[in-house]
Motif scaffolding. Structure first.
Motif, PDB file in Angstrom:
ATOM      1  N   HIS A 191      16.206  57.367 -19.615  1.00  9.70           N
ATOM      2  CA  HIS A 191      15.274  57.234 -18.488  1.00  9.70           C
ATOM      3  C   HIS A 191      14.977  55.760 -18.201  1.00  9.70           C
ATOM      4  O   HIS A 191      14.971  55.330 -17.040  1.00  9.70           O
ATOM      5  CB  HIS A 191      13.988  57.991 -18.820  1.00  9.70           C
ATOM      6  N   ALA A 192      14.768  54.978 -19.252  1.00 12.13           N
ATOM      7  CA  ALA A 192      14.501  53.547 -19.088  1.00 12.13           C
ATOM      8  C   ALA A 192      15.705  52.849 -18.461  1.00 12.13           C
ATOM      9  O   ALA A 192      15.549  52.015 -17.555  1.00 12.13           O
ATOM     10  CB  ALA A 192      14.168  52.911 -20.437  1.00 12.13           C
ATOM     11  N   GLN A 193      16.896  53.188 -18.923  1.00 11.64           N
ATOM     12  CA  GLN A 193      18.110  52.579 -18.370  1.00 11.64           C
ATOM     13  C   GLN A 193      18.265  52.938 -16.892  1.00 11.64           C
ATOM     14  O   GLN A 193      18.652  52.110 -16.073  1.00 11.64           O
ATOM     15  CB  GLN A 193      19.336  53.030 -19.160  1.00 11.64           C
ATOM     16  N   ASP A 194      17.951  54.189 -16.558  1.00  9.45           N
ATOM     17  CA  ASP A 194      18.020  54.634 -15.168  1.00  9.45           C
ATOM     18  C   ASP A 194      17.044  53.851 -14.305  1.00  9.45           C
ATOM     19  O   ASP A 194      17.387  53.412 -13.194  1.00  9.45           O
ATOM     20  CB  ASP A 194      17.719  56.132 -15.093  1.00  9.45           C
ATOM     21  N   HIS A 195      15.837  53.650 -14.810  1.00 12.23           N
ATOM     22  CA  HIS A 195      14.844  52.862 -14.072  1.00 12.23           C
ATOM     23  C   HIS A 195      15.352  51.444 -13.820  1.00 12.23           C
ATOM     24  O   HIS A 195      15.224  50.912 -12.708  1.00 12.23           O
ATOM     25  CB  HIS A 195      13.524  52.780 -14.857  1.00 12.23           C
ATOM     26  N   LEU A 196      15.924  50.841 -14.831  1.00 13.01           N
ATOM     27  CA  LEU A 196      16.403  49.461 -14.694  1.00 13.01           C
ATOM     28  C   LEU A 196      17.548  49.378 -13.694  1.00 13.01           C
ATOM     29  O   LEU A 196      17.549  48.504 -12.827  1.00 13.01           O
ATOM     30  CB  LEU A 196      16.820  48.906 -16.057  1.00 13.01           C
ATOM     31  N   MET A 197      18.494  50.270 -13.790  1.00 15.64           N
ATOM     32  CA  MET A 197      19.631  50.243 -12.857  1.00 15.64           C
ATOM     33  C   MET A 197      19.172  50.493 -11.412  1.00 15.64           C
ATOM     34  O   MET A 197      19.652  49.855 -10.486  1.00 15.64           O
ATOM     35  CB  MET A 197      20.683  51.285 -13.266  1.00 15.64           C
ATOM     36  N   THR A 211      12.277  50.955 -30.732  1.00 15.87           N
ATOM     37  CA  THR A 211      10.934  51.511 -30.666  1.00 15.87           C
ATOM     38  C   THR A 211      10.621  51.988 -29.251  1.00 15.87           C
ATOM     39  O   THR A 211      11.199  51.510 -28.269  1.00 15.87           O
ATOM     40  CB  THR A 211       9.884  50.461 -31.077  1.00 15.87           C
ATOM     41  N   GLU A 212       9.718  52.925 -29.200  1.00 16.96           N
ATOM     42  CA  GLU A 212       9.287  53.402 -27.886  1.00 16.96           C
ATOM     43  C   GLU A 212       8.628  52.283 -27.098  1.00 16.96           C
ATOM     44  O   GLU A 212       8.681  52.270 -25.875  1.00 16.96           O
ATOM     45  CB  GLU A 212       8.341  54.587 -28.035  1.00 16.96           C
ATOM     46  N   GLU A 213       8.021  51.334 -27.801  1.00 18.91           N
ATOM     47  CA  GLU A 213       7.375  50.204 -27.126  1.00 18.91           C
ATOM     48  C   GLU A 213       8.384  49.421 -26.284  1.00 18.91           C
ATOM     49  O   GLU A 213       8.096  49.050 -25.140  1.00 18.91           O
ATOM     50  CB  GLU A 213       6.730  49.281 -28.159  1.00 18.91           C
ATOM     51  N   VAL A 214       9.561  49.189 -26.826  1.00 18.08           N
ATOM     52  CA  VAL A 214      10.598  48.463 -26.088  1.00 18.08           C
ATOM     53  C   VAL A 214      11.061  49.282 -24.886  1.00 18.08           C
ATOM     54  O   VAL A 214      11.238  48.752 -23.784  1.00 18.08           O
ATOM     55  CB  VAL A 214      11.787  48.112 -27.011  1.00 18.08           C
ATOM     56  N   ILE A 215      11.229  50.575 -25.087  1.00 17.61           N
ATOM     57  CA  ILE A 215      11.647  51.455 -23.990  1.00 17.61           C
ATOM     58  C   ILE A 215      10.615  51.417 -22.866  1.00 17.61           C
ATOM     59  O   ILE A 215      10.964  51.272 -21.692  1.00 17.61           O
ATOM     60  CB  ILE A 215      11.850  52.894 -24.498  1.00 17.61           C
ATOM     61  N   PHE A 216       9.345  51.536 -23.232  1.00 22.40           N
ATOM     62  CA  PHE A 216       8.297  51.516 -22.205  1.00 22.40           C
ATOM     63  C   PHE A 216       8.177  50.145 -21.546  1.00 22.40           C
ATOM     64  O   PHE A 216       7.803  50.053 -20.375  1.00 22.40           O
ATOM     65  CB  PHE A 216       6.962  51.994 -22.774  1.00 22.40           C
ATOM     66  N   THR A 217       8.534  49.093 -22.270  1.00 26.23           N
ATOM     67  CA  THR A 217       8.557  47.753 -21.667  1.00 26.23           C
ATOM     68  C   THR A 217       9.606  47.700 -20.560  1.00 26.23           C
ATOM     69  O   THR A 217       9.353  47.162 -19.478  1.00 26.23           O
ATOM     70  CB  THR A 217       8.845  46.688 -22.749  1.00 26.23           C
ATOM     71  N   ILE A 218      10.767  48.272 -20.825  1.00 24.65           N
ATOM     72  CA  ILE A 218      11.820  48.307 -19.803  1.00 24.65           C
ATOM     73  C   ILE A 218      11.349  49.106 -18.597  1.00 24.65           C
ATOM     74  O   ILE A 218      11.485  48.660 -17.448  1.00 24.65           O
ATOM     75  CB  ILE A 218      13.125  48.907 -20.382  1.00 24.65           C
ATOM     76  N   ILE A 219      10.775  50.284 -18.836  1.00 28.86           N
ATOM     77  CA  ILE A 219      10.297  51.130 -17.739  1.00 28.86           C
ATOM     78  C   ILE A 219       9.224  50.412 -16.928  1.00 28.86           C
ATOM     79  O   ILE A 219       9.261  50.407 -15.686  1.00 28.86           O
ATOM     80  CB  ILE A 219       9.774  52.480 -18.281  1.00 28.86           C
ATOM     81  N   LEU A 220       8.283  49.784 -17.617  1.00 28.54           N
ATOM     82  CA  LEU A 220       7.194  49.071 -16.944  1.00 28.54           C
ATOM     83  C   LEU A 220       7.723  47.965 -16.033  1.00 28.54           C
ATOM     84  O   LEU A 220       7.387  47.907 -14.842  1.00 28.54           O
ATOM     85  CB  LEU A 220       6.239  48.476 -17.975  1.00 28.54           C
ATOM     86  N   ILE A 247      19.901  57.007 -29.119  1.00 29.12           N
ATOM     87  CA  ILE A 247      19.926  57.230 -27.677  1.00 29.12           C
ATOM     88  C   ILE A 247      19.118  58.497 -27.406  1.00 29.12           C
ATOM     89  O   ILE A 247      19.575  59.609 -27.665  1.00 29.12           O
ATOM     90  CB  ILE A 247      21.370  57.376 -27.146  1.00 29.12           C
ATOM     91  N   THR A 248      17.934  58.302 -26.891  1.00 29.14           N
ATOM     92  CA  THR A 248      17.045  59.424 -26.583  1.00 29.14           C
ATOM     93  C   THR A 248      16.979  59.603 -25.070  1.00 29.14           C
ATOM     94  O   THR A 248      17.414  58.738 -24.294  1.00 29.14           O
ATOM     95  CB  THR A 248      15.623  59.143 -27.105  1.00 29.14           C
ATOM     96  N   LEU A 249      16.420  60.719 -24.657  1.00 29.40           N
ATOM     97  CA  LEU A 249      16.226  60.953 -23.226  1.00 29.40           C
ATOM     98  C   LEU A 249      15.328  59.872 -22.626  1.00 29.40           C
ATOM     99  O   LEU A 249      15.559  59.409 -21.505  1.00 29.40           O
ATOM    100  CB  LEU A 249      15.636  62.343 -22.992  1.00 29.40           C
ATOM    101  N   LEU A 250      14.346  59.443 -23.374  1.00 28.59           N
ATOM    102  CA  LEU A 250      13.448  58.387 -22.903  1.00 28.59           C
ATOM    103  C   LEU A 250      14.208  57.068 -22.710  1.00 28.59           C
ATOM    104  O   LEU A 250      13.985  56.346 -21.735  1.00 28.59           O
ATOM    105  CB  LEU A 250      12.295  58.199 -23.886  1.00 28.59           C
ATOM    106  N   PHE A 251      15.125  56.778 -23.621  1.00 29.79           N
ATOM    107  CA  PHE A 251      15.954  55.570 -23.491  1.00 29.79           C
ATOM    108  C   PHE A 251      16.832  55.661 -22.241  1.00 29.79           C
ATOM    109  O   PHE A 251      16.939  54.697 -21.476  1.00 29.79           O
ATOM    110  CB  PHE A 251      16.824  55.386 -24.734  1.00 29.79           C
TER     111      PHE A 251
END
Length: 113
Positions: free
Chosen positions: A74-80, A2-11, A68-72
């Motif tokens: 992006h979240a992985q990039d933020h985490l790394m 879900t996008e919610e999980v992706i945004f949780t990672i980004i946050l 695997i979306t661009l948003l996903f």
């Protein structure tokens, strides 16, 4: 996924980066106790991001397809990035401690002369 999980990672990754940079600023000011607090909070934020990521991995392992979306990505990039910067800043805080200790020793030695 879900996008919610992706945004949780980004946050949480963003919060970790912010805390790490707050730690660096505190160390630059000589407040190593405050720097340690910020690094501890950065670690907690990274942990929250990792838990969200692990949940997605477990979902996929259970047979639920993860798109695997661009948003996903992006979240992985933020985490790394957050992990890398936090690790680098931890070392920089230690360097600031060492510099401060050496400066104090030098000042004490100059006062004795």
């Amino acid at each position: 996924m879900t996008e919610e999980v992706i945004f949780t990672i980004i946050l949480h990754a963003g919060n970790a980066r912010a805390e790490a940079y707050d730690a660096l600023r505190a160390a630059q000011a000589g407040d190593f106790a405050k720097a340690a607090e910020h690094l501890q909070q950065a670690e907690a934020e990274v942990g929250a991001a990792h838990r969200a990521q692990a949940d997605m991995i477990q979902q996929e392992a259970q047979g639920n397809k993860v798109d695997i979306t661009l948003l996903f990505v992006h979240a992985q990039d933020h985490l790394m990035t957050a992990l890398s910067e936090k690790n680098l800043i931890e070392n920089m805080v230690e360097m600031h401690k060492t510099i401060k200790q050496l400066a104090n020793k030098l000042e004490a030695a100059q006062c004795q002369d």
